[in-house]
Design a protein around this motif. Structure first.
Motif, PDB file in Angstrom:
ATOM      1  N   ILE A   1       0.840  -1.205   0.000  1.00 41.26           N
ATOM      2  CA  ILE A   1       0.000   0.000   0.000  1.00 41.26           C
ATOM      3  C   ILE A   1       0.874   1.254   0.000  1.00 41.26           C
ATOM      4  O   ILE A   1       0.579   2.232  -0.694  1.00 41.26           O
ATOM      5  CB  ILE A   1      -0.974  -0.008   1.191  1.00 41.26           C
ATOM      6  CG1 ILE A   1      -1.975  -1.150   1.006  1.00 41.26           C
ATOM      7  CG2 ILE A   1      -1.715   1.317   1.300  1.00 41.26           C
ATOM      8  CD1 ILE A   1      -3.025  -1.236   2.067  1.00 41.26           C
ATOM      9  N   GLY A   2       1.975   1.198   0.766  1.00 42.04           N
ATOM     10  CA  GLY A   2       2.914   2.326   0.750  1.00 42.04           C
ATOM     11  C   GLY A   2       3.434   2.593  -0.649  1.00 42.04           C
ATOM     12  O   GLY A   2       3.483   3.734  -1.102  1.00 42.04           O
ATOM     13  N   ALA A   3       3.783   1.507  -1.350  1.00 43.60           N
ATOM     14  CA  ALA A   3       4.294   1.657  -2.714  1.00 43.60           C
ATOM     15  C   ALA A   3       3.205   2.205  -3.639  1.00 43.60           C
ATOM     16  O   ALA A   3       3.471   3.078  -4.472  1.00 43.60           O
ATOM     17  CB  ALA A   3       4.800   0.317  -3.234  1.00 43.60           C
ATOM     18  N   MET A   4       1.961   1.721  -3.458  1.00 44.00           N
ATOM     19  CA  MET A   4       0.863   2.233  -4.297  1.00 44.00           C
ATOM     20  C   MET A   4       0.672   3.728  -4.086  1.00 44.00           C
ATOM     21  O   MET A   4       0.446   4.484  -5.037  1.00 44.00           O
ATOM     22  CB  MET A   4      -0.445   1.502  -3.966  1.00 44.00           C
ATOM     23  CG  MET A   4      -0.538   0.110  -4.584  1.00 44.00           C
ATOM     24  SD  MET A   4      -1.866  -0.848  -3.842  1.00 44.00           S
ATOM     25  CE  MET A   4      -3.282  -0.020  -4.541  1.00 44.00           C
ATOM     26  N   LEU A   5       0.772   4.141  -2.821  1.00 41.36           N
ATOM     27  CA  LEU A   5       0.622   5.565  -2.515  1.00 41.36           C
ATOM     28  C   LEU A   5       1.780   6.378  -3.088  1.00 41.36           C
ATOM     29  O   LEU A   5       1.598   7.519  -3.513  1.00 41.36           O
ATOM     30  CB  LEU A   5       0.536   5.771  -1.003  1.00 41.36           C
ATOM     31  CG  LEU A   5      -0.818   5.470  -0.384  1.00 41.36           C
ATOM     32  CD1 LEU A   5      -0.698   5.374   1.120  1.00 41.36           C
ATOM     33  CD2 LEU A   5      -1.821   6.553  -0.752  1.00 41.36           C
ATOM     34  N   ALA A   6       2.983   5.786  -3.070  1.00 41.65           N
ATOM     35  CA  ALA A   6       4.133   6.512  -3.614  1.00 41.65           C
ATOM     36  C   ALA A   6       3.990   6.666  -5.126  1.00 41.65           C
ATOM     37  O   ALA A   6       4.304   7.707  -5.693  1.00 41.65           O
ATOM     38  CB  ALA A   6       5.422   5.774  -3.270  1.00 41.65           C
ATOM     39  N   ILE A   7       3.457   5.618  -5.769  1.00 42.38           N
ATOM     40  CA  ILE A   7       3.300   5.673  -7.221  1.00 42.38           C
ATOM     41  C   ILE A   7       2.173   6.629  -7.596  1.00 42.38           C
ATOM     42  O   ILE A   7       2.277   7.387  -8.546  1.00 42.38           O
ATOM     43  CB  ILE A   7       3.052   4.249  -7.777  1.00 42.38           C
ATOM     44  CG1 ILE A   7       4.334   3.431  -7.622  1.00 42.38           C
ATOM     45  CG2 ILE A   7       2.612   4.297  -9.233  1.00 42.38           C
ATOM     46  CD1 ILE A   7       4.131   1.940  -7.743  1.00 42.38           C
TER      47      ILE A   7
END
Lengths: 275, 96
Positions: A171-177
């Motif tokens: 989820i962190g990566a999705m938010l960063a993207i």
């Protein structure tokens, strides 16, 4: 006054390094604390005189309230309760890290920051900050005997921990993207907080000091990540010092107990570890 | 400023090495105060909290989060340094 800001960072970074240096010997240790205090004072003054800072009311109220809570906490705790006091103080620091990250995230929740380094750094910072916060609270509760100090384990624990950690990272990566997906943000925070709890409950009370040293290291890395995101070298230096020293201290403490590092971190899973 | 600034990485790596070197030889007697001191130094994030709270054009959300962050960081800072000092006071007779 503004010209003072970069120098404040240099002065306080140097003082922090001196603080750790002097701290490594009993005869100079108190001088080390003084150096750290002065370094912190310089850092705060440097932050206050930045030209971006225009509103002082809230800052001053918050600092007075913080001191009003912090001073009694330091004075009233019996000396035997030192490790848990460090843990609870840590929980506060880590919560601050997480909240700053959250505020910065909402500032950067626009399409133009999609996949930018700043948002990646913020996600990393918040993951460490929030998990350190709850992990420190659990460490405190175990040492204070608010909860059983025995390792808590349940079937499938490794799998649950792994899934929670993975979900938080994904989820962190999705938010960063795509930082505009603000609806995912609370889930990210909740998972990071949950992982902090899951991480520490399987570790026994006797190993807590090591865990606290390791959490120190995480908090340091989080501060560094914040420095990367905000472009603040002082945070990077102080965070790296903490990150490195916390980690090496955790390793030294493991050695002193004649245990391997992995044993302390993962040994609590399932069984009570034999020394 | 959307990519990693290599200067920052450089600073980070050097500081991390300094941290390793400083702690490697610390006496076991000082482990607890050292932990407490590094805990206090971690409160340096108050710098970020101050910036967020006091910034021109800060949103109410940023101000609220920043306010709590300044509070929490101050608790960490004050109690971190004070408890380190208290611990070291016990060492004094032996140190001299």
């Amino acid at each position: 006054m503004h010209a003072f800001v970069p120098f404040a960072a240099i002065i306080s970074s140097s003082l922090f390094i001196l603080a750790l240096m002097w701290m490594s010997h009993p005869s100079t240790a108190r001088r080390g604390v003084r150096a750290g205090e002065i370094g912190m004072l310089v850092a705060i003054v440097g932050a206050l005189v930045q030209h971006e800072v225009v509103d002082y009311n809230l800052i001053i109220i918050a600092m007075i309230a913080g001191a009003a809570v912090g001073i009694p906490m330091a004075l009233l705790m019996p000396m035997t309760a030192i490790p848990q006091r460090t843990a609870i103080s840590h929980a506060f620091g880590a919560l601050a890290v997480g909240l700053i990250g959250a505020a910065e995230y909402y500032k950067h929740a626009h399409a133009e920051y999609a996949g930018s380094f700043i948002v990646w750094a913020l996600m990393f910072e918040m993951l460490l900050g929030f998990l350190t916060c709850t992990a420190s609270v659990i460490a405190f509760a175990k040492l204070q005997e608010l909860m059983g100090s025995r390792p808590v384990s349940f079937p499938g624990q490794r799998i649950v921990n792994g899934v929670v950690a993975l979900a938080a990272v994904v989820i962190g990566a999705m938010l960063a993207i795509d930082p505009t997906q603000t609806w995912l943000f609370p889930a990210f925070v909740a998972l990071a907080l949950l992982f902090g709890i899951l991480m520490v409950i399987p570790i026994g009370g006797a190993d807590m000091p090591t865990v606290i040293a390791l959490l120190n290291s995480y908090a340091g890395l989080a501060a560094s990540a914040m420095g990367f995101a905000l472009g603040n070298k002082l945070l990077i230096v102080a965070g790296a010092l903490d990150g490195a020293s916390g980690f090496i201290l955790a390793v030294i403490m493991c050695k002193a107990m004649n245990r391997s590092f992995a044993n302390v971190m993962f040994g609590g899973f399932g069984t009570v570890v034999a020394g | 400023m959307s990519a990693l600034n290599p200067d920052y990485l450089f600073v980070f790596i050097l500081a991390a090495f300094v941290g390793f070197q400083l702690i490697k030889k610390v006496s076991p007697l000082l482990h607890s105060p050292l932990m407490s001191l590094t805990n206090a130094i971690a409160a340096v994030v108050i710098v970020g909290a101050i910036t967020i709270t006091g910034e021109e054009g800060a949103t109410p959300l940023a101000k609220t989060l920043g306010f709590i962050a300044v509070f929490c960081a101050t608790v960490n800072l004050v109690s971190g340094f004070m408890i380190t000092d208290r611990m070291l006071k016990m060492f004094k007779p032996r140190g001299k």
